[in-house]
Design a protein around this motif. Structure first.
Motif, PDB file in Angstrom:
ATOM      1  N   GLU A 129       0.831  -1.209   0.000  1.00 48.97           N
ATOM      2  CA  GLU A 129       0.000   0.000   0.000  1.00 48.97           C
ATOM      3  C   GLU A 129       0.867   1.262   0.000  1.00 48.97           C
ATOM      4  OE1 GLU A 129      -2.759  -0.346   3.226  1.00 48.97           O
ATOM      5  OE2 GLU A 129      -4.027  -1.760   2.129  1.00 48.97           O
ATOM      6  N   ASP A 130       1.845   1.264  -0.907  1.00 46.63           N
ATOM      7  CA  ASP A 130       2.768   2.388  -1.038  1.00 46.63           C
ATOM      8  C   ASP A 130       2.060   3.529  -1.758  1.00 46.63           C
ATOM      9  OD1 ASP A 130       4.858   4.145  -1.415  1.00 46.63           O
ATOM     10  OD2 ASP A 130       6.290   2.612  -2.062  1.00 46.63           O
ATOM     11  N   TRP A 131       1.670   4.542  -1.017  1.00 48.82           N
ATOM     12  CA  TRP A 131       0.887   5.636  -1.589  1.00 48.82           C
ATOM     13  C   TRP A 131       1.750   6.588  -2.411  1.00 48.82           C
ATOM     14  CZ3 TRP A 131       2.319  10.551  -0.018  1.00 48.82           C
ATOM     15  CH2 TRP A 131       3.142  10.625   1.112  1.00 48.82           C
ATOM     16  N   GLN A 132       3.058   6.461  -2.352  1.00 46.98           N
ATOM     17  CA  GLN A 132       3.948   7.328  -3.120  1.00 46.98           C
ATOM     18  C   GLN A 132       4.214   6.806  -4.527  1.00 46.98           C
ATOM     19  OE1 GLN A 132       7.238   7.347  -0.251  1.00 46.98           O
ATOM     20  NE2 GLN A 132       6.768   9.493   0.222  1.00 46.98           N
ATOM     21  N   ILE A 133       3.822   5.555  -4.805  1.00 50.11           N
ATOM     22  CA  ILE A 133       4.053   4.959  -6.120  1.00 50.11           C
ATOM     23  C   ILE A 133       3.111   5.577  -7.148  1.00 50.11           C
ATOM     24  CG2 ILE A 133       3.756   2.832  -7.450  1.00 50.11           C
ATOM     25  CD1 ILE A 133       6.254   2.683  -5.969  1.00 50.11           C
ATOM     26  N   LYS A 134       3.652   5.932  -8.307  1.00 53.70           N
ATOM     27  CA  LYS A 134       2.869   6.431  -9.430  1.00 53.70           C
ATOM     28  C   LYS A 134       2.799   5.359 -10.519  1.00 53.70           C
ATOM     29  CE  LYS A 134       2.620  10.442  -7.404  1.00 53.70           C
ATOM     30  NZ  LYS A 134       1.371  10.885  -6.761  1.00 53.70           N
ATOM     31  N   GLY A 135       1.893   5.574 -11.465  1.00 55.10           N
ATOM     32  CA  GLY A 135       1.725   4.590 -12.532  1.00 55.10           C
ATOM     33  C   GLY A 135       2.976   4.381 -13.350  1.00 55.10           C
ATOM     34  N   TYR A 136       3.712   5.448 -13.637  1.00 54.15           N
ATOM     35  CA  TYR A 136       4.891   5.336 -14.488  1.00 54.15           C
ATOM     36  C   TYR A 136       6.072   4.670 -13.794  1.00 54.15           C
ATOM     37  CZ  TYR A 136       6.081   9.650 -11.948  1.00 54.15           C
ATOM     38  OH  TYR A 136       6.336  10.573 -10.969  1.00 54.15           O
ATOM     39  N   PHE A 161      13.638  -3.011  -9.260  1.00 56.31           N
ATOM     40  CA  PHE A 161      14.216  -2.028  -8.349  1.00 56.31           C
ATOM     41  C   PHE A 161      13.174  -1.468  -7.377  1.00 56.31           C
ATOM     42  CE2 PHE A 161      17.028  -1.897 -12.093  1.00 56.31           C
ATOM     43  CZ  PHE A 161      18.253  -2.149 -11.478  1.00 56.31           C
ATOM     44  N   LEU A 162      11.891  -1.618  -7.714  1.00 51.66           N
ATOM     45  CA  LEU A 162      10.841  -1.168  -6.795  1.00 51.66           C
ATOM     46  C   LEU A 162      10.850  -1.967  -5.500  1.00 51.66           C
ATOM     47  CD1 LEU A 162       7.843  -0.650  -9.262  1.00 51.66           C
ATOM     48  CD2 LEU A 162       9.118   1.129  -8.073  1.00 51.66           C
ATOM     49  N   LEU A 163      11.340  -3.193  -5.563  1.00 53.99           N
ATOM     50  CA  LEU A 163      11.361  -4.048  -4.374  1.00 53.99           C
ATOM     51  C   LEU A 163      12.390  -3.570  -3.354  1.00 53.99           C
ATOM     52  CD1 LEU A 163      11.121  -7.534  -6.141  1.00 53.99           C
ATOM     53  CD2 LEU A 163       9.261  -6.176  -5.167  1.00 53.99           C
ATOM     54  N   ARG A 164      13.278  -2.691  -3.775  1.00 52.95           N
ATOM     55  CA  ARG A 164      14.325  -2.205  -2.868  1.00 52.95           C
ATOM     56  C   ARG A 164      13.908  -0.926  -2.147  1.00 52.95           C
ATOM     57  NH1 ARG A 164      19.919  -2.087  -6.108  1.00 52.95           N
ATOM     58  NH2 ARG A 164      20.603  -1.569  -3.972  1.00 52.95           N
ATOM     59  N   ARG A 165      12.700  -0.455  -2.423  1.00 49.19           N
ATOM     60  CA  ARG A 165      12.232   0.743  -1.736  1.00 49.19           C
ATOM     61  C   ARG A 165      12.052   0.451  -0.246  1.00 49.19           C
ATOM     62  NH1 ARG A 165       9.614   4.762  -5.182  1.00 49.19           N
ATOM     63  NH2 ARG A 165       8.348   5.375  -3.388  1.00 49.19           N
ATOM     64  N   GLY A 166      12.259   1.464   0.552  1.00 53.88           N
ATOM     65  CA  GLY A 166      12.199   1.292   1.997  1.00 53.88           C
ATOM     66  C   GLY A 166      10.775   1.215   2.520  1.00 53.88           C
ATOM     67  N   PRO A 167      10.629   1.320   3.840  1.00 53.04           N
ATOM     68  CA  PRO A 167       9.297   1.264   4.463  1.00 53.04           C
ATOM     69  C   PRO A 167       8.393   2.385   3.944  1.00 53.04           C
ATOM     70  CG  PRO A 167      11.037   1.072   6.103  1.00 53.04           C
ATOM     71  CD  PRO A 167      11.708   1.464   4.831  1.00 53.04           C
ATOM     72  N   VAL A 168       7.095   2.114   3.985  1.00 48.77           N
ATOM     73  CA  VAL A 168       6.111   3.091   3.485  1.00 48.77           C
ATOM     74  C   VAL A 168       5.764   4.063   4.609  1.00 48.77           C
ATOM     75  CG1 VAL A 168       3.828   3.398   2.468  1.00 48.77           C
ATOM     76  CG2 VAL A 168       5.175   1.358   1.926  1.00 48.77           C
ATOM     77  N   PRO A 169       5.969   5.371   4.382  1.00 48.51           N
ATOM     78  CA  PRO A 169       5.598   6.342   5.423  1.00 48.51           C
ATOM     79  C   PRO A 169       4.083   6.447   5.555  1.00 48.51           C
ATOM     80  CG  PRO A 169       6.280   7.468   3.423  1.00 48.51           C
ATOM     81  CD  PRO A 169       6.547   6.005   3.198  1.00 48.51           C
ATOM     82  N   PRO A 170       3.584   6.974   6.662  1.00 56.96           N
ATOM     83  CA  PRO A 170       2.123   7.129   6.837  1.00 56.96           C
ATOM     84  C   PRO A 170       1.535   7.992   5.728  1.00 56.96           C
ATOM     85  CG  PRO A 170       3.275   7.484   8.910  1.00 56.96           C
ATOM     86  CD  PRO A 170       4.336   7.408   7.851  1.00 56.96           C
ATOM     87  N   PRO A 171       0.395   7.593   5.184  1.00 57.80           N
ATOM     88  CA  PRO A 171      -0.202   8.363   4.084  1.00 57.80           C
ATOM     89  C   PRO A 171      -0.829   9.655   4.585  1.00 57.80           C
ATOM     90  CG  PRO A 171      -1.656   6.573   4.719  1.00 57.80           C
ATOM     91  CD  PRO A 171      -0.391   6.410   5.521  1.00 57.80           C
ATOM     92  N   PRO A 172      -1.036  10.623   3.673  1.00 54.64           N
ATOM     93  CA  PRO A 172      -1.738  11.860   4.059  1.00 54.64           C
ATOM     94  C   PRO A 172      -3.168  11.554   4.496  1.00 54.64           C
ATOM     95  CG  PRO A 172      -0.627  12.101   1.937  1.00 54.64           C
ATOM     96  CD  PRO A 172      -0.564  10.652   2.283  1.00 54.64           C
ATOM     97  N   ALA A 173      -3.743  12.471   5.228  1.00 50.45           N
ATOM     98  CA  ALA A 173      -5.087  12.256   5.779  1.00 50.45           C
ATOM     99  C   ALA A 173      -6.134  12.114   4.684  1.00 50.45           C
ATOM    100  CB  ALA A 173      -5.450  13.405   6.713  1.00 50.45           C
ATOM    101  N   ASN A 174      -5.939  12.803   3.551  1.00 45.57           N
ATOM    102  CA  ASN A 174      -6.935  12.785   2.488  1.00 45.57           C
ATOM    103  C   ASN A 174      -6.630  11.763   1.403  1.00 45.57           C
ATOM    104  OD1 ASN A 174      -4.670  14.024   1.518  1.00 45.57           O
ATOM    105  ND2 ASN A 174      -5.753  15.688   0.451  1.00 45.57           N
ATOM    106  N   PHE A 175      -5.696  10.847   1.626  1.00 43.34           N
ATOM    107  CA  PHE A 175      -5.336   9.868   0.601  1.00 43.34           C
ATOM    108  C   PHE A 175      -6.432   8.810   0.486  1.00 43.34           C
ATOM    109  CE2 PHE A 175      -3.047   5.938  -0.681  1.00 43.34           C
ATOM    110  CZ  PHE A 175      -2.668   6.349  -1.948  1.00 43.34           C
ATOM    111  N   GLN A 176      -6.904   8.606  -0.757  1.00 42.58           N
ATOM    112  CA  GLN A 176      -8.009   7.676  -0.995  1.00 42.58           C
ATOM    113  C   GLN A 176      -7.543   6.252  -1.266  1.00 42.58           C
ATOM    114  OE1 GLN A 176     -11.272   8.537  -0.726  1.00 42.58           O
ATOM    115  NE2 GLN A 176     -10.580  10.574  -0.091  1.00 42.58           N
ATOM    116  N   GLY A 177      -6.321   6.102  -1.754  1.00 43.12           N
ATOM    117  CA  GLY A 177      -5.829   4.767  -2.084  1.00 43.12           C
ATOM    118  C   GLY A 177      -6.083   4.413  -3.535  1.00 43.12           C
TER     119      GLY A 177
END
Length: 572
Positions: A257-264, A271-287
Motif C-alpha cells: 500500500e505504497d501511496w507514493q508509487i505512481k503509474g509510471y 528495483f521497486l522491491l528495494r524501496r524502503g518502508p512506506v511512510p504514513p499516508p496523508p489524511a486525504n489519501f483515498q488509495g
C-alpha cells in the motif's frame, strides 16, 4: 463512370443503410467486449469508449479482411444471379435495409442481439424473395454426402446452443479456479500476485491464437507445426515482461500500500522491491485500490436495510397518529441525498441559440452526450426488464478488493483484444454486402462469392462502428452488465476469457457465432458459480435470448417482403 450508372439511386440507398448498419453494430455489438470491464469498475465508461474506439477502428482499417465474403454464411446460391447482377445488387440493398432497421429497433429497446445473424437473416430473406426456397442452402452437405455444419441455415441454430454453452463452461472453469485458488484463500492478494504472470501468459497466448486463426488481411507465414510454438512463446514472453515490470509495481501498491508509487514507476521493475518502508499516508489519501462492490449490498446488509425501512415506516405511522390526536397536522419528509455526479456536458445555458455559450454547449452535447453516462448507477435502477437487481446482487459473494484489483489489468487487456478482433472481423457484417453493391454498380460483374473491399469502404464501416459506439453504446452496455449478475474484476476477466476461448473454437469450426451469445453465456456461467441460481437475472437472460431467436426470421421477413414487392411488383 460506373457501369450501372442508371442504378445510382440503389447505390446511394445502400450507402445510407450500410452506414446505419455499421452504426448499429457499434451501438449494439461493441458493448459485448467492454460491458463487464465498465460494470466491474475496472475502467471508467469514458476510458472504455476511448479504448474501444481506437481498437475497433484500427482493427477494421488495419487488419480488417480486404476480402469479405458476400454471403459470409453460404446460405444463398450466388450463381443464380450470374445473368442478372443488378438483381443481386438490389437484393443486397434490401438485406442491408432490413438488417439496419431491425438492429435500430433492437438497439433502441436495449436488446443485445447478434449483428452477424441480423445480416444473415437479411441475406436469407432476399434470397427467398428473389429465388424462392429452392435458392437457399438450408442444410449443407459435403461431397461424400455427410452433413456440413459450416454451411446452410442450420449453422445459425447450432450457434444458439454452442456459443452460450461453451462460453459458460469455459468462463465458469476459469472463475472456479480463481475463486478457490485465490479469492477464498488466506492472504488472497499475495496468492493472486503470484499467479498474475501465468494469467498473462495464458491470456496473451489465447489472443495470439485468435489473431492467427481469425485474423484479417495480414498473412501468417507459419507451418501448422510452428504455430503452437509461436503461440506459447509469445504468451510466455508477455508473461515474463509482466513478471519483471508489473508484478513489483503491484506488490508495492497492493501488498505494501505504497501511496507514493505512481503509474509510471512500473518501468523501474525489480528495483521497486528495494524501496524502503512506506511512510504514513496523508489524511486525504483515498488509495489506488477502489471498492469494487460500492453500492452492491450483501444479503445481510440488504436485510438490515429492509428491516430499518419497515421500522421507519411503522414509526412514521405511529408518529402521524399521535400528531393527529394532539391536533398537529404537520408532517416531516425525510429526503435521502446522494452526491451529485459532475457532468462533462453541463446544464443547457439560458442564452440565445447563436450565443457563444449555447454553441459551445451544443458542441459538447453532440460530442460527449453518448459517453457522459453513469453506467454502473443506471444498472442498479429497477425496471420492468431488469427487475430488482439489488435482490439478485445480494446473493453473490463479495471478495477482497485488493485481490480483485489484480484482475483489472487482465480484464482490460482481454477487452481490448476482443474489441480489436471484433473490429477486424465484424466490420464485414456491414461492408461485406455493401462491397458487393459497390462492385456490381461500378463494374457490372459478380466476382464469385467474394468481392474485393477497397480501403475506403473499410474506413467507412469502421467510422460507422465508432460513431455508433460513441453516441449510443451506453444503452446496450447498461443491460449487459450488472443487470444480469453482479460484476467484479475477477468475474469479468473470467467472462471475457471464456468468451475469447469460445470464439477461437468457433473460428476453427467456421461457425458464425456472435460475441453477444458468447459473453451472455459467460455471464450466466460465472453467475452460477455463486452457488445460488437466483444470483442471475433470468428475466433479463430470457429477454436477451428472445432477441436472438427473433433476429433471423424478423430480418429475413423484412428483407424478403421488400425484395419480393420490388421484384414482382406490377409495372408498365
Amino acid at each position: 463512370m460506373a457501369v450501372f450508372a442508371q442504378y445510382d439511386y440503389l447505390f446511394a440507398i445502400g450507402t445510407i443503410f450500410a452506414f446505419l448498419d455499421a452504426w448499429n453494430i457499434g451501438a449494439n455489438d461493441v458493448a459485448n467486449s467492454w460491458a463487464s470491464s465498465v460494470s466491474s469498475r475496472s475502467i471508467s465508461y469514458l476510458q472504455a469508449m476511448l479504448g474501444a474506439s481506437l481498437m475497433e477502428f484500427s482493427g477494421a482499417l488495419g487488419v480488417g479482411g480486404r476480402v469479405a465474403d458476400t454471403i459470409r454464411t453460404k446460405v444463398v446460391d450466388i450463381g443464380a444471379f450470374e445473368d442478372k447482377p443488378e438483381l443481386l445488387m438490389l437484393g443486397m440493398v434490401c438485406a442491408v435495409i432490413a438488417s439496419s432497421v431491425y438492429l435500430t429497433f433492437a438497439t433502441r429497446f436495449g436488446f443485445p442481439v447478434s449483428t452477424t445473424h441480423s445480416i444473415l437473416g437479411g441475406v436469407l430473406g432476399m434470397g427467398v424473395g428473389a429465388l424462392g426456397g429452392s435458392g437457399i442452402t438450408w442444410v449443407g452437405y459435403k461431397d461424400n454426402g455427410s452433413l456440413d455444419i459450416q454451411q446452410g441455415v442450420v449453422q445459425v441454430f447450432l450457434a444458439w446452443i454452442i456459443a452460450p454453452v461453451l462460453s459458460g463452461i469455459f468462463a465458469s472453469l476459469i472463475f472456479l479456479f480463481t475463486k478457490y485458488g485465490v479469492l477464498l484463500r488466506k492472504n488472497a492478494a499475495m496468492k493472486g500476485l503470484i499467479l498474475v504472470p501465468f494469467y498473462f501468459w495464458l491470456t496473451a497466448s489465447l489472443i495470439v491464437m485468435l489473431l492467427i486463426w481469425k485474423g484479417g488481411s495480414y498473412k501468417v507465414d507459419l507451418t501448422q507445426e510452428q504455430i503452437p510454438g509461436v503461440i506459447v512463446a509469445a504468451g510466455a514472453a508477455w508473461g515474463l515482461l509482466m513478471a519483471i515490470f508489473l508484478v513489483p509495481w503491484l506488490y508495492r501498491v497492493v501488498i505494501k500500500e505504497d501511496w507514493q508509487i505512481k503509474g509510471y514507476h512500473f518501468i523501474q521493475g525489480p528495483f521497486l522491491l528495494r524501496r524502503g518502508p512506506v511512510p504514513p499516508p496523508p489524511a486525504n489519501f483515498q488509495g489506488v485500490v477502489r471498492n469494487f462492490y460500492e453500492g452492491h449490498l450483501t444479503r445481510e446488509e440488504l436485510d438490515a436495510r429492509q428491516a430499518q425501512r419497515v421500522a421507519t415506516v411503522t414509526e412514521d405511522i405511529e408518529g402521524q397518529h399521535d400528531k393527529k390526536l394532539a391536533g398537529d397536522n404537520t408532517s416531516e419528509e425525510v429526503v435521502e441525498t446522494t452526491p451529485e455526479r459532475k457532468s462533462m456536458v453541463g446544464p443547457k445555458p439560458d442564452a440565445p441559440w447563436h450565443s457563444k455559450q449555447f454553441i459551445w454547449w451544443a458542441i459538447k452535447f453532440a460530442v460527449l452526450h453518448g459517453v457522459d453516462k453513469d453506467i454502473v448507477s443506471s444498472q442498479r435502477e429497477k425496471s420492468a426488464v431488469a427487475g430488482d437487481v439489488q435482490e439478485i446482487h445480494a446473493r453473490a459473494q463479495h471478495f477482497d478488493n485488493h485481490a480483485e484489483f489484480l484482475y483489472t489489468f487482465l480484464q482490460i487487456m482481454t477487452a481490448a483484444a476482443s474489441s480489436f478482433v471484433h473490429g477486424a472481423n465484424d466490420v464485414a457484417n456491414a461492408v461485406g454486402p455493401y462491397a458487393t453493391i459497390y462492385q456490381i454498380w461500378n463494374t457490372g460483374n459478380i466476382a464469385g462469392a467474394k468481392s474485393e473491399v477497397p480501403i475506403w469502404i473499410l474506413a467507412f464501416g469502421g467510422a460507422g462502428i465508432v460513431i455508433g459506439l460513441w453516441t449510443y453504446g451506453y444503452n446496450i452496455m447498461a443491460n449487459l452488465g450488472n443487470r444480469v449478475t453482479l460484476m467484479s474484476p475477477a468475474r469479468g476477466f473470467s467472462m471475457e476469457l471464456g468468451s475469447v476461448i469460445t470464439i477461437i473454437l468457433a473460428t476453427r469450426l467456421k461457425l458464425p457465432v456472435s460475441t453477444t451469445q458468447c459473453i451472455t453465456g459467460s455471464i450466466v456461467g460465472v453467475g452460477l458459480c455463486n452457488g445460488d441460481w437466483r444470483s442471475i437475472n433470468w428475466r433479463m437472460v430470457g429477454w436477451i435470448y428472445m432477441g436472438w431467436f427473433i433476429t433471423v426470421p424478423t430480418a429475413g421477413l423484412l428483407s424478403g417482403c421488400l425484395m419480393g414487392f420490388i421484384t414482382f411488383a406490377p409495372h408498365w
